[in-house]
Design an enzyme around this catalytic site. Structure first.
Site, PDB file in Angstrom:
ATOM      1  N   ARG A  18       0.852  -1.194   0.000  1.00 31.32           N
ATOM      2  CA  ARG A  18       0.000   0.000   0.000  1.00 31.32           C
ATOM      3  C   ARG A  18       0.886   1.242   0.000  1.00 31.32           C
ATOM      4  O   ARG A  18       2.113   1.165   0.091  1.00 31.32           O
ATOM      5  CB  ARG A  18      -0.918   0.021   1.218  1.00 31.32           C
ATOM      6  CG  ARG A  18      -0.170   0.035   2.535  1.00 31.32           C
ATOM      7  CD  ARG A  18      -1.118   0.042   3.720  1.00 31.32           C
ATOM      8  NE  ARG A  18      -0.394   0.087   4.986  1.00 31.32           N
ATOM      9  CZ  ARG A  18      -0.963   0.294   6.166  1.00 31.32           C
ATOM     10  NH1 ARG A  18      -2.284   0.451   6.226  1.00 31.32           N
ATOM     11  NH2 ARG A  18      -0.255   0.319   7.265  1.00 31.32           N
ATOM     12  N   ASP A  57       8.173 -10.334   6.758  1.00 34.65           N
ATOM     13  CA  ASP A  57       8.372  -9.424   7.882  1.00 34.65           C
ATOM     14  C   ASP A  57       9.820  -8.948   7.814  1.00 34.65           C
ATOM     15  O   ASP A  57      10.746  -9.740   7.994  1.00 34.65           O
ATOM     16  CB  ASP A  57       8.102 -10.161   9.201  1.00 34.65           C
ATOM     17  CG  ASP A  57       8.254  -9.264  10.417  1.00 34.65           C
ATOM     18  OD1 ASP A  57       8.797  -8.153  10.296  1.00 34.65           O
ATOM     19  OD2 ASP A  57       7.832  -9.690  11.515  1.00 34.65           O
ATOM     20  N   SER A 138      13.272  10.736   5.570  1.00 35.67           N
ATOM     21  CA  SER A 138      12.224  11.724   5.823  1.00 35.67           C
ATOM     22  C   SER A 138      12.876  13.028   6.229  1.00 35.67           C
ATOM     23  O   SER A 138      14.010  13.037   6.753  1.00 35.67           O
ATOM     24  CB  SER A 138      11.304  11.227   6.945  1.00 35.67           C
ATOM     25  OG  SER A 138      10.489  12.272   7.437  1.00 35.67           O
ATOM     26  N   TYR A 151      10.191   8.243  15.532  1.00 33.90           N
ATOM     27  CA  TYR A 151      10.177   8.233  14.064  1.00 33.90           C
ATOM     28  C   TYR A 151      11.350   9.037  13.508  1.00 33.90           C
ATOM     29  O   TYR A 151      12.104   8.551  12.639  1.00 33.90           O
ATOM     30  CB  TYR A 151       8.853   8.797  13.554  1.00 33.90           C
ATOM     31  CG  TYR A 151       8.772   8.860  12.045  1.00 33.90           C
ATOM     32  CD1 TYR A 151       8.621   7.710  11.286  1.00 33.90           C
ATOM     33  CD2 TYR A 151       8.847  10.082  11.382  1.00 33.90           C
ATOM     34  CE1 TYR A 151       8.553   7.760   9.905  1.00 33.90           C
ATOM     35  CE2 TYR A 151       8.773  10.148   9.991  1.00 33.90           C
ATOM     36  CZ  TYR A 151       8.630   8.996   9.258  1.00 33.90           C
ATOM     37  OH  TYR A 151       8.564   9.057   7.893  1.00 33.90           O
ATOM     38  N   LYS A 155      14.699   7.595  11.409  1.00 33.62           N
ATOM     39  CA  LYS A 155      15.093   8.048  10.077  1.00 33.62           C
ATOM     40  C   LYS A 155      16.499   8.651  10.086  1.00 33.62           C
ATOM     41  O   LYS A 155      17.249   8.517   9.108  1.00 33.62           O
ATOM     42  CB  LYS A 155      14.080   9.056   9.540  1.00 33.62           C
ATOM     43  CG  LYS A 155      12.721   8.433   9.231  1.00 33.62           C
ATOM     44  CD  LYS A 155      12.838   7.280   8.240  1.00 33.62           C
ATOM     45  CE  LYS A 155      11.492   6.714   7.850  1.00 33.62           C
ATOM     46  NZ  LYS A 155      11.597   5.585   6.890  1.00 33.62           N
TER      47      LYS A 155
END
Length: 257
Positions: A18, A57, A138, A151, A155
């Site tokens: 997705r 995974d 990011s 997060y 990154k």
């Protein structure tokens, strides 16, 4: 002009069920690239694509290795590996986070990238020719957002891992990049926009981007990867000099206007 056609390439995309991963798969398939696609939920191959898909995974190193071996068995080699699988949650002050959620984030965002990177590096060492590694980063790797401690930290770790691997593997023909795709309107963005300001004070920036349609499409991100990272390797690749200038590793996809 590339001397090797993009249609001869084989690419792996993790987290391809997705969002940006699925969009990348569709854009690569449109170029005729053969695909190895994986995610925890087995991805659906893009229409008309020559693809192998599997439930994997990425925190399981043996599972990643086995998936790569099957892609190689079917297609002969892997030229591009995109470590796209990642988690945003938990969002909110670190002191309030569930330790299990913190562990899951680090295991997917850091160890998942480590496993894919190591697997691909070993593969490139095993055969002649180039390999291009793309680890999704990011803006949060370098810009601190309250509510995104784990997060952003994950990154930042991805960017340093990529920097080091680029140096370690350049003599073997691998070039590595940490690529920040900019804002892409995925389920992750929807989660960000729905987060209360008390948990994520910068939420208005992302809500405004949605109102104004200020996003990069997955096809635009993939075009950047192909034109800026893959095509030079196809046309100009020379086994790097270990003593030469270090390549530019950290890249940001320009905003499409």
């Amino acid at each position: 002009m590339a001397v090797v056609s993009r249609r001869s390439l084989v690419a792996v995309v993790t987290g391809a069920s997705r969002g940006l991963g699925a969009g990348k798969a569709e854009a690569l398939a449109a170029e005729g690239v053969r695909l190895g696609l994986c995610a925890r939920t087995r991805p659906d191959p893009p229409s008309g694509a020559e693809a192998f898909t599997q439930s994997v995974d990425v925190t399981d190193a043996d599972g990643v290795d086995g998936f790569a071996a099957e892609v190689v068995r079917r297609f002969g080699r892997i030229d591009l590996w995109v470590n796209n699988a990642g988690l945003l949650a938990p969002i909110g002050p670190l002191a309030d986070a569930d330790p299990a959620d913190l562990r899951a984030n680090v295991e997917v965002n850091v160890l998942g990238v480590v496993h894919g990177t190591a697997t691909f590096a070993r593969h490139v060492r095993s055969r002649p020719g180039f390999g291009v590694l793309v680890n999704l980063s990011s803006g949060a790797a370098t810009r601190p957002y309250e509510g995104w401690a784990v997060y952003g930290g994950s990154k930042a770790a991805v960017e340093m891992i990529t920097e080091v691997v680029a140096r370690e593997e350049r003599a073997h023909g691998l070039t590595a990049y940490a690529v920040s795709p900019g804002l892409v309107d995925t389920d992750m963005q929807a989660l960000i926009r729905s987060t209360p300001m008390g948990e994520f004070p910068a939420v208005e920036r992302f809500q405004r981007a949605h109102r104004e349609g200020d996003f990069n499409a997955p096809a635009w991100v993939t075009r950047y990867v192909l034109e800026e990272l893959i095509d030079p390797a196809l046309s100009d690749h020379v086994r790097p000099d270990p003593g030469g200038e270090e390549p530019s590793v950290r890249r940001r996809v320009p905003d499409r206007r």
